[in-house]
Design an enzyme around this catalytic site. Structure first.
Site, PDB file in Angstrom:
ATOM      1  N   HIS A 126      36.286 118.626  35.214  1.00 53.10           N
ATOM      2  CA  HIS A 126      36.251 118.663  33.746  1.00 53.10           C
ATOM      3  C   HIS A 126      37.472 117.934  33.171  1.00 53.10           C
ATOM      4  CE1 HIS A 126      34.096 122.600  34.703  1.00 53.10           C
ATOM      5  NE2 HIS A 126      33.205 121.975  33.969  1.00 53.10           N
ATOM      6  N   LYS A 164      28.586 113.781  38.307  1.00 52.05           N
ATOM      7  CA  LYS A 164      28.196 114.912  39.162  1.00 52.05           C
ATOM      8  C   LYS A 164      26.801 115.410  38.787  1.00 52.05           C
ATOM      9  CE  LYS A 164      28.628 119.126  41.144  1.00 52.05           C
ATOM     10  NZ  LYS A 164      27.667 119.876  40.381  1.00 52.05           N
TER      11      LYS A 164
HETATM   12  P1  AMP Z   1      29.648 122.132  33.052  1.00 56.03           P
HETATM   13  O1  AMP Z   1      30.793 122.954  32.558  1.00 56.03           O
HETATM   14  O2  AMP Z   1      29.245 122.418  34.456  1.00 56.03           O
HETATM   15  O3  AMP Z   1      28.496 122.119  32.087  1.00 56.03           O
HETATM   16  O4  AMP Z   1      30.171 120.632  33.098  1.00 56.03           O
HETATM   17  C1  AMP Z   1      30.719 120.015  31.954  1.00 56.03           C
HETATM   18  C2  AMP Z   1      30.887 118.553  32.241  1.00 56.03           C
HETATM   19  O5  AMP Z   1      31.768 118.373  33.357  1.00 56.03           O
HETATM   20  C3  AMP Z   1      29.567 117.861  32.600  1.00 56.03           C
HETATM   21  O6  AMP Z   1      29.530 116.586  31.979  1.00 56.03           O
HETATM   22  C4  AMP Z   1      29.670 117.733  34.102  1.00 56.03           C
HETATM   23  O7  AMP Z   1      28.912 116.671  34.638  1.00 56.03           O
HETATM   24  C5  AMP Z   1      31.166 117.501  34.288  1.00 56.03           C
HETATM   25  N1  AMP Z   1      31.571 117.818  35.660  1.00 56.03           N
HETATM   26  C6  AMP Z   1      31.326 118.965  36.326  1.00 56.03           C
HETATM   27  N2  AMP Z   1      31.801 118.875  37.595  1.00 56.03           N
HETATM   28  C7  AMP Z   1      32.353 117.649  37.718  1.00 56.03           C
HETATM   29  C8  AMP Z   1      33.013 116.956  38.778  1.00 56.03           C
HETATM   30  N3  AMP Z   1      33.183 117.504  39.980  1.00 56.03           N
HETATM   31  N4  AMP Z   1      33.453 115.696  38.555  1.00 56.03           N
HETATM   32  C9  AMP Z   1      33.274 115.116  37.337  1.00 56.03           C
HETATM   33  N5  AMP Z   1      32.671 115.726  36.282  1.00 56.03           N
HETATM   34  C10 AMP Z   1      32.214 116.969  36.483  1.00 56.03           C
END
Ligand code: AMP
Length: 270
Positions: free
Chosen positions: A37, A149
């Site tokens: 994130h 991801k």
């Molecule tokens: P989430 O909190 O899981 O909804 O993720 C929020 C954002 O963070 C989304 O755009 C995800 O794709 C991104 N994200 C989650 N994990 C990763 C990671 N390992 N590397 C890069 N971006 C990520």
């Protein structure tokens, strides 16, 4: 860093940014923040002057029986992390802010949301598209950052913005992994030590598939042999359509370890 809890505060923060000529970037998240994130925030700060991060665990993207209630909630640490990377504001919407009349509206992005995740989690992309459209409406960012991801999610958001002609640049950011290659995910905290030791094979097997060292069939077999409980899919697809039509340039997988579902993907290396 501003901690924004109401739509009025968000609007007034935005007005100030716009009046002072700032360009606003936006990073929507569900919290339990990790380096993945934070890399989105770093990227946002490289290209715009004001970075707003939202934390909202969106109920409409969870099906009954999924992990909505147990999803990790770590707000105090999240705030510290966002301060340390220089985010300008964190917005913590309430359910009523996002769904003031209950969930009466559904945003459906056709085609790109049907295969892969769409097949196994049919509720998911409607929930994601609906919440992201709502969040965009309030934040009105110039640019928004999403992780590769969640590769299909990134494509769904790009398509939604294009179809609705929203004036927002959608920028994909490469996946951040831990020292063993496992893609960082808030859900990794569900893994036991034993499960973690299996989980790290996902990246290894995807790399072999992406390098053409093994076939799709062999990759599926190998995942089960290494101890994954179930493979929803492990497949080579076109990054544009996520089908088998077109230039097959991306490998994508979703696998289960106990009750934990992991997804990962990477480009084909030629
Ligand atoms: P989430 O909190 O899981 O909804 O993720 C929020 C954002 O963070 C989304 O755009 C995800 O794709 C991104 N994200 C989650 N994990 C990763 C990671 N390992 N590397 C890069 N971006 C990520």
């Amino acid at each position: 860093m501003h901690i924004i809890k109401t739509l009025e505060d968000l609007a007034s923060f935005n007005q100030t940014q716009i009046h002072t000529g700032q360009e606003i970037s936006f990073v929507p998240t569900m919290g339990a923040l990790h380096e993945g994130h934070l890399s989105l925030v770093h990227e946002a700060l490289k290209h715009t002057t004001t970075a707003i991060v939202s934390i909202f665990i969106n109920p409409t993207q969870f099906a009954p029986g999924e992990d909505l209630d147990s999803y990790p909630r770590t707000l105090d640490e999240d705030i510290k992390k966002l301060k340390s990377v220089g985010a300008h504001a964190i917005w913590l919407p309430s359910i009523d802010d996002i769904y003031p009349n209950g969930q009466k509206i559904d945003t459906h992005v056709s085609d790109i949301s049907e295969p892969l995740e769409g097949k196994y989690r049919p509720h998911f992309f409607d929930g994601v598209a609906t919440v992201v459209a709502r969040l965009f409406n309030e934040v009105k960012p110039n640019k928004a950052y999403f992780g590769e991801k969640d590769f299909q999610q990134l494509q769904v958001i790009k398509k939604m913005v294009s179809d609705l002609n929203m004036p927002i640049d959608i920028i994909g950011v490469p996946t951040i992994r831990d020292e063993n290659g496992l893609a960082l995910s808030s859900r990794n905290s569900y893994l036991s030590k034993e499960e973690y030791n299996i989980a790290i094979y996902l990246n290894e097997i995807l790399r072999e598939l992406a390098h053409g060292e093994i076939t799709e069939e062999e990759a599926n077999k190998k995942l089960l042999e290494k101890g994954f409980d179930k493979v929803d899919y492990c497949t080579i697809r076109s990054s544009k359509t996520l089908t088998k039509n077109g230039n097959l340039d991306r490998v994508l997988a979703a696998v289960w370890l106990g009750n934990t579902r992991l997804i990962d993907n990477m480009p084909i290396f030629v």
